[in-house]
Write a protein that holds these residues in place. Structure first.
Motif, PDB file in Angstrom:
ATOM      1  N   THR A 126      17.865  46.933  46.551  1.00  0.00           N
ATOM      2  CA  THR A 126      18.525  47.133  45.267  1.00  0.00           C
ATOM      3  C   THR A 126      18.622  48.622  44.911  1.00  0.00           C
ATOM      4  OG1 THR A 126      17.726  44.990  44.530  1.00  0.00           O
ATOM      5  CG2 THR A 126      18.456  46.494  42.815  1.00  0.00           C
ATOM      6  N   TYR A 129      21.581  50.197  46.713  1.00  0.00           N
ATOM      7  CA  TYR A 129      22.837  49.808  46.079  1.00  0.00           C
ATOM      8  C   TYR A 129      23.017  50.485  44.730  1.00  0.00           C
ATOM      9  CZ  TYR A 129      24.239  46.326  49.493  1.00  0.00           C
ATOM     10  OH  TYR A 129      24.672  45.704  50.643  1.00  0.00           O
ATOM     11  N   ASN A 130      21.959  50.509  43.922  1.00  0.00           N
ATOM     12  CA  ASN A 130      22.058  51.145  42.607  1.00  0.00           C
ATOM     13  C   ASN A 130      22.412  52.618  42.718  1.00  0.00           C
ATOM     14  OD1 ASN A 130      21.501  48.779  41.290  1.00  0.00           O
ATOM     15  ND2 ASN A 130      19.345  49.263  40.915  1.00  0.00           N
ATOM     16  N   ILE A 133      26.179  52.765  43.845  1.00  0.00           N
ATOM     17  CA  ILE A 133      27.065  52.315  42.769  1.00  0.00           C
ATOM     18  C   ILE A 133      27.098  53.362  41.657  1.00  0.00           C
ATOM     19  CG2 ILE A 133      27.330  50.596  40.929  1.00  0.00           C
ATOM     20  CD1 ILE A 133      26.157  48.536  43.007  1.00  0.00           C
ATOM     21  N   ALA A 145      32.743  51.579  43.121  1.00  0.00           N
ATOM     22  CA  ALA A 145      31.459  51.118  42.586  1.00  0.00           C
ATOM     23  C   ALA A 145      31.467  49.600  42.442  1.00  0.00           C
ATOM     24  CB  ALA A 145      31.162  51.786  41.249  1.00  0.00           C
ATOM     25  N   LEU A 146      32.550  49.059  41.893  1.00  0.00           N
ATOM     26  CA  LEU A 146      32.657  47.603  41.735  1.00  0.00           C
ATOM     27  C   LEU A 146      32.746  46.901  43.081  1.00  0.00           C
ATOM     28  CD1 LEU A 146      35.036  47.358  38.657  1.00  0.00           C
ATOM     29  CD2 LEU A 146      32.601  46.770  38.762  1.00  0.00           C
ATOM     30  N   GLN A 147      33.424  47.522  44.041  1.00  0.00           N
ATOM     31  CA  GLN A 147      33.534  46.938  45.382  1.00  0.00           C
ATOM     32  C   GLN A 147      32.146  46.824  46.028  1.00  0.00           C
ATOM     33  OE1 GLN A 147      35.843  49.324  48.069  1.00  0.00           O
ATOM     34  NE2 GLN A 147      35.813  47.789  49.681  1.00  0.00           N
ATOM     35  N   TYR A 149      29.305  46.706  44.431  1.00  0.00           N
ATOM     36  CA  TYR A 149      28.580  45.710  43.647  1.00  0.00           C
ATOM     37  C   TYR A 149      28.954  44.300  44.111  1.00  0.00           C
ATOM     38  CZ  TYR A 149      27.218  42.737  39.776  1.00  0.00           C
ATOM     39  OH  TYR A 149      26.686  41.730  39.022  1.00  0.00           O
ATOM     40  N   GLU A 150      30.249  44.052  44.285  1.00  0.00           N
ATOM     41  CA  GLU A 150      30.706  42.726  44.744  1.00  0.00           C
ATOM     42  C   GLU A 150      30.185  42.422  46.148  1.00  0.00           C
ATOM     43  OE1 GLU A 150      32.188  40.231  43.154  1.00  0.00           O
ATOM     44  OE2 GLU A 150      32.087  41.433  41.330  1.00  0.00           O
ATOM     45  N   ARG A 152      27.452  43.496  47.435  1.00  0.00           N
ATOM     46  CA  ARG A 152      26.020  43.220  47.265  1.00  0.00           C
ATOM     47  C   ARG A 152      25.828  41.784  46.793  1.00  0.00           C
ATOM     48  NH1 ARG A 152      20.936  42.715  48.131  1.00  0.00           N
ATOM     49  NH2 ARG A 152      19.562  43.102  46.416  1.00  0.00           N
ATOM     50  N   ARG A 153      26.665  41.336  45.864  1.00  0.00           N
ATOM     51  CA  ARG A 153      26.556  39.974  45.352  1.00  0.00           C
ATOM     52  C   ARG A 153      26.837  38.956  46.445  1.00  0.00           C
ATOM     53  NH1 ARG A 153      30.224  39.027  40.638  1.00  0.00           N
ATOM     54  NH2 ARG A 153      29.511  36.931  40.998  1.00  0.00           N
TER      55      ARG A 153
END
Length: 157
Positions: A126, A129-130, A133, A145-147, A149-150, A152-153
């Motif tokens: 995490t 990723y943080n 991002i 950043a959103l890419q 995050y997605e 990672r999800r």
């Protein structure tokens, strides 16, 4: 420091403790880095050199502290040297070392190098990723950043 100097042959744990104490004192100030903080961060670099002269081999913890000090100083070239040291000496590029490198590159304004480091990490947690991002978001690249995050999800499912 006086107590440290009384130790005949400090081991790796002792060196890492001293380096960490210097780094924490440097980053503990509020309101930005001042001259005293720079001296403490530079002290980490000096202590690292002394450690090498004592023939104690640094480990991943040592490099995390050194790289973090470089980040606090905005010392890109010294941080790149530390990155090369990790590779040259076969140290593990784990999440801790990786995150410290990502943060250092971001603090030095090198988003591309931060992302290359992130991309080459064999495992990411995490914190990795943080850092990445946050780096893209601060640089105004919200889509990337959103890419991340997605991605990672999707991986964590």
């Amino acid at each position: 420091m006086c107590l440290f100097e009384q130790i005949n042959k400090p081991d790796l744990a002792t060196w890492n403790s001293l380096l960490t104490a210097h780094a924490r004192n440097a980053s503990a100030s509020v309101g930005g880095i001042n001259d005293a903080d720079c001296c403490l961060s530079l002290g980490v670099s000096r202590l690292f050199n002394e450690m090498q002269n004592s023939r104690i081999r640094p480990n991943e913890i040592t490099l995390v502290v050194l790289i973090s000090a470089c980040a606090d100083l905005g010392a890109l070239y010294q941080g790149m040297w530390a990155h090369a040291y990790v590779i040259r000496h076969g140290l593990k590029l784990n999440c801790y070392v990786g995150t410290s490198l990502i943060n250092m590159y971001l603090k030095c304004g090198c988003l591309r190098l931060a992302y290359q480091t992130f991309d080459k990490l064999p495992q990411r947690d995490t914190s990795c990723y943080n850092a990445m991002i946050g780096g893209f978001a601060i640089q105004g690249n919200g889509r990337k950043a959103l890419q991340i995050y997605e991605n990672r999800r999707c991986i964590s499912r």
